[in-house]
Scaffold this active site. Sequence first.
Site, PDB file in Angstrom:
ATOM      1  N   GLN A 142      -3.230  -3.478  -8.696  1.00  0.00           N
ATOM      2  CA  GLN A 142      -2.135  -2.753  -9.354  1.00  0.00           C
ATOM      3  C   GLN A 142      -1.054  -3.745  -9.779  1.00  0.00           C
ATOM      4  O   GLN A 142      -0.104  -3.381 -10.457  1.00  0.00           O
ATOM      5  CB  GLN A 142      -1.516  -1.745  -8.382  1.00  0.00           C
ATOM      6  N   ASN A 143      -1.204  -4.988  -9.350  1.00  0.00           N
ATOM      7  CA  ASN A 143      -0.149  -5.969  -9.605  1.00  0.00           C
ATOM      8  C   ASN A 143      -0.227  -6.496 -11.028  1.00  0.00           C
ATOM      9  O   ASN A 143      -1.315  -6.680 -11.582  1.00  0.00           O
ATOM     10  CB  ASN A 143      -0.251  -7.125  -8.613  1.00  0.00           C
ATOM     11  N   HIS A 199      -2.656  -1.732 -13.933  1.00  0.00           N
ATOM     12  CA  HIS A 199      -1.295  -1.415 -14.391  1.00  0.00           C
ATOM     13  C   HIS A 199      -0.774  -2.430 -15.401  1.00  0.00           C
ATOM     14  O   HIS A 199       0.424  -2.494 -15.654  1.00  0.00           O
ATOM     15  CB  HIS A 199      -0.333  -1.308 -13.197  1.00  0.00           C
ATOM     16  N   ARG A 257      10.801 -10.251 -14.149  1.00  0.00           N
ATOM     17  CA  ARG A 257       9.543 -10.309 -13.379  1.00  0.00           C
ATOM     18  C   ARG A 257       8.743 -11.548 -13.788  1.00  0.00           C
ATOM     19  O   ARG A 257       8.117 -12.192 -12.971  1.00  0.00           O
ATOM     20  CB  ARG A 257       8.699  -9.051 -13.623  1.00  0.00           C
ATOM     21  N   GLY A 306      -1.987  -3.997   0.998  1.00  0.00           N
ATOM     22  CA  GLY A 306      -0.601  -4.077   0.557  1.00  0.00           C
ATOM     23  C   GLY A 306      -0.167  -3.091  -0.495  1.00  0.00           C
ATOM     24  O   GLY A 306       0.527  -3.459  -1.440  1.00  0.00           O
ATOM     25  N   THR A 307      -0.548  -1.841  -0.332  1.00  0.00           N
ATOM     26  CA  THR A 307      -0.061  -0.818  -1.271  1.00  0.00           C
ATOM     27  C   THR A 307       0.312   0.422  -0.476  1.00  0.00           C
ATOM     28  O   THR A 307      -0.376   0.804   0.472  1.00  0.00           O
ATOM     29  CB  THR A 307      -1.104  -0.524  -2.375  1.00  0.00           C
ATOM     30  N   ASP A 316       1.321  -9.428 -11.739  1.00  0.00           N
ATOM     31  CA  ASP A 316       1.400 -10.896 -11.648  1.00  0.00           C
ATOM     32  C   ASP A 316      -0.015 -11.478 -11.787  1.00  0.00           C
ATOM     33  O   ASP A 316      -1.010 -10.746 -11.762  1.00  0.00           O
ATOM     34  CB  ASP A 316       2.073 -11.338 -10.335  1.00  0.00           C
ATOM     35  N   GLU A 332       2.340  -1.947   7.742  1.00  0.00           N
ATOM     36  CA  GLU A 332       2.571  -0.565   8.201  1.00  0.00           C
ATOM     37  C   GLU A 332       1.533   0.338   7.555  1.00  0.00           C
ATOM     38  O   GLU A 332       1.029   0.006   6.478  1.00  0.00           O
ATOM     39  CB  GLU A 332       3.987  -0.112   7.816  1.00  0.00           C
ATOM     40  N   ALA A 347      -0.709  -9.591   5.050  1.00  0.00           N
ATOM     41  CA  ALA A 347      -1.988  -9.950   4.433  1.00  0.00           C
ATOM     42  C   ALA A 347      -2.270 -11.451   4.546  1.00  0.00           C
ATOM     43  O   ALA A 347      -3.392 -11.855   4.858  1.00  0.00           O
ATOM     44  CB  ALA A 347      -2.002  -9.512   2.966  1.00  0.00           C
TER      45      ALA A 347
HETATM   46  N1  APR Z   1       1.100  -7.959   3.456  1.00  0.00           N
HETATM   47  C1  APR Z   1       0.517  -6.776   3.162  1.00  0.00           C
HETATM   48  N2  APR Z   1       1.217  -5.695   2.783  1.00  0.00           N
HETATM   49  C2  APR Z   1       2.553  -5.798   2.718  1.00  0.00           C
HETATM   50  C3  APR Z   1       3.230  -6.995   3.012  1.00  0.00           C
HETATM   51  C4  APR Z   1       2.448  -8.122   3.411  1.00  0.00           C
HETATM   52  N3  APR Z   1       2.995  -9.302   3.727  1.00  0.00           N
HETATM   53  N4  APR Z   1       4.558  -6.781   2.858  1.00  0.00           N
HETATM   54  C5  APR Z   1       4.694  -5.498   2.489  1.00  0.00           C
HETATM   55  N5  APR Z   1       3.487  -4.889   2.407  1.00  0.00           N
HETATM   56  C6  APR Z   1       3.166  -3.513   2.046  1.00  0.00           C
HETATM   57  C7  APR Z   1       4.216  -2.481   2.410  1.00  0.00           C
HETATM   58  O1  APR Z   1       4.040  -2.057   3.748  1.00  0.00           O
HETATM   59  C8  APR Z   1       3.920  -1.368   1.395  1.00  0.00           C
HETATM   60  O2  APR Z   1       3.005  -0.447   1.927  1.00  0.00           O
HETATM   61  O3  APR Z   1       3.045  -3.439   0.653  1.00  0.00           O
HETATM   62  C9  APR Z   1       3.265  -2.094   0.227  1.00  0.00           C
HETATM   63  C10 APR Z   1       4.079  -2.128  -1.035  1.00  0.00           C
HETATM   64  O4  APR Z   1       4.245  -0.824  -1.515  1.00  0.00           O
HETATM   65  P1  APR Z   1       4.950  -0.518  -2.904  1.00  0.00           P
HETATM   66  O5  APR Z   1       6.252  -1.244  -2.986  1.00  0.00           O
HETATM   67  O6  APR Z   1       4.966   0.945  -3.075  1.00  0.00           O
HETATM   68  O7  APR Z   1       3.976  -1.228  -3.980  1.00  0.00           O
HETATM   69  P2  APR Z   1       2.619  -0.677  -4.592  1.00  0.00           P
HETATM   70  O8  APR Z   1       1.926   0.216  -3.623  1.00  0.00           O
HETATM   71  O9  APR Z   1       1.888  -1.852  -5.112  1.00  0.00           O
HETATM   72  O10 APR Z   1       3.138   0.185  -5.808  1.00  0.00           O
HETATM   73  C11 APR Z   1       2.196   0.834  -6.623  1.00  0.00           C
HETATM   74  O11 APR Z   1       3.928   1.536  -8.075  1.00  0.00           O
HETATM   75  O12 APR Z   1       5.927   1.150  -9.074  1.00  0.00           O
HETATM   76  C12 APR Z   1       4.586   1.150  -9.255  1.00  0.00           C
HETATM   77  O13 APR Z   1       3.307   0.181 -10.940  1.00  0.00           O
HETATM   78  C13 APR Z   1       3.971  -0.137  -9.738  1.00  0.00           C
HETATM   79  O14 APR Z   1       1.790  -1.048  -9.227  1.00  0.00           O
HETATM   80  C14 APR Z   1       2.972  -0.472  -8.669  1.00  0.00           C
HETATM   81  C15 APR Z   1       2.687   0.882  -8.034  1.00  0.00           C
END
Ligand code: APR
Length: 238
Positions: A96-97, A114, A64, A183-184, A99, A211, A227
């Site tokens: 939550q990122n 996180h 990562r 984006g979560t 990076d 979505e 985003a």
């Molecule tokens: N712009 C905005 N959103 C986007 C894009 C984009 N270009 N591409 C994808 N997404 C969205 C997807 O639709 C999805 O809903 O980003 C989201 C990513 O979801 P996850 O992979 O579940 O990531 P996240 O919600 O950040 O995960 C939460 O889970 O595994 C743990 O600790 C880790 O912080 C993380 C937590």
Amino acid sequence: MKKISIGAEDRVFVLTGAGISAESGLPTFRAADGLWAGSRVEDVCTPEAWQRNPWRVWEFYSGRRADGAKAQPNPAHVTLAKLEAQLGDRFFLCTQNVDDLHERAGSSRLVHMHGELSRSRCERECGRPPVEDHAIYRSLSEVGLCPCGGRLRPHIVFFGEIPLEMERIEAEIAKATLMLVVGTSGSVYPAAGFVHWARQAGARTVYVGPEPPLNASAFTHVVEGKAGEVMPGLFQVE
Ligand code: APR
């Protein structure tokens, strides 16, 4: 596209997830080709995984770090940094990122609930603060020890551990009149519950992503799109 107005009385709380860094080339977790499709959470992101095989955990987070070092902030990170510059202490960012793309875009009023890829800390929780560590390790023998003798672990909140800075986050949500979530997937708590807290406090709640998230029904407004494409033109600051 209808703009989101931010008035002089508004206080904005932003929650971001992996999706905001997707257009910077960093994979999300739950996409079909995402991080959790390539590695099992139980092997790389739990206290038990760390006890069982710390090298497997470091191997994953070294990967990562390598990915993060190659990535650049995208227009969505930049938009949030500009909003902060306009709103000052009426803006707060919780990511939550792990990076550092928000910081590299110019954000400073932020917490990493996180953890952060760029830091390590003692596995024994001996009380010493996390240390800056950008190393991309090739074997466990390269990983340093804390002065107390404990091995350094990634400064990452594993599944089953309590997220960081929760008191500050709760206080900021209680004050917010607008919550923006970007984006979560809405699948990991407590972050997935923040929108409910904000609604209870009477805030407008806006989601941005391609979505609807699992908790979509809690948002007053869902902006469907990437985003980096929709954020730059989304806000009207009065
Ligand atoms: N712009 C905005 N959103 C986007 C894009 C984009 N270009 N591409 C994808 N997404 C969205 C997807 O639709 C999805 O809903 O980003 C989201 C990513 O979801 P996850 O992979 O579940 O990531 P996240 O919600 O950040 O995960 C939460 O889970 O595994 C743990 O600790 C880790 O912080 C993380 C937590």
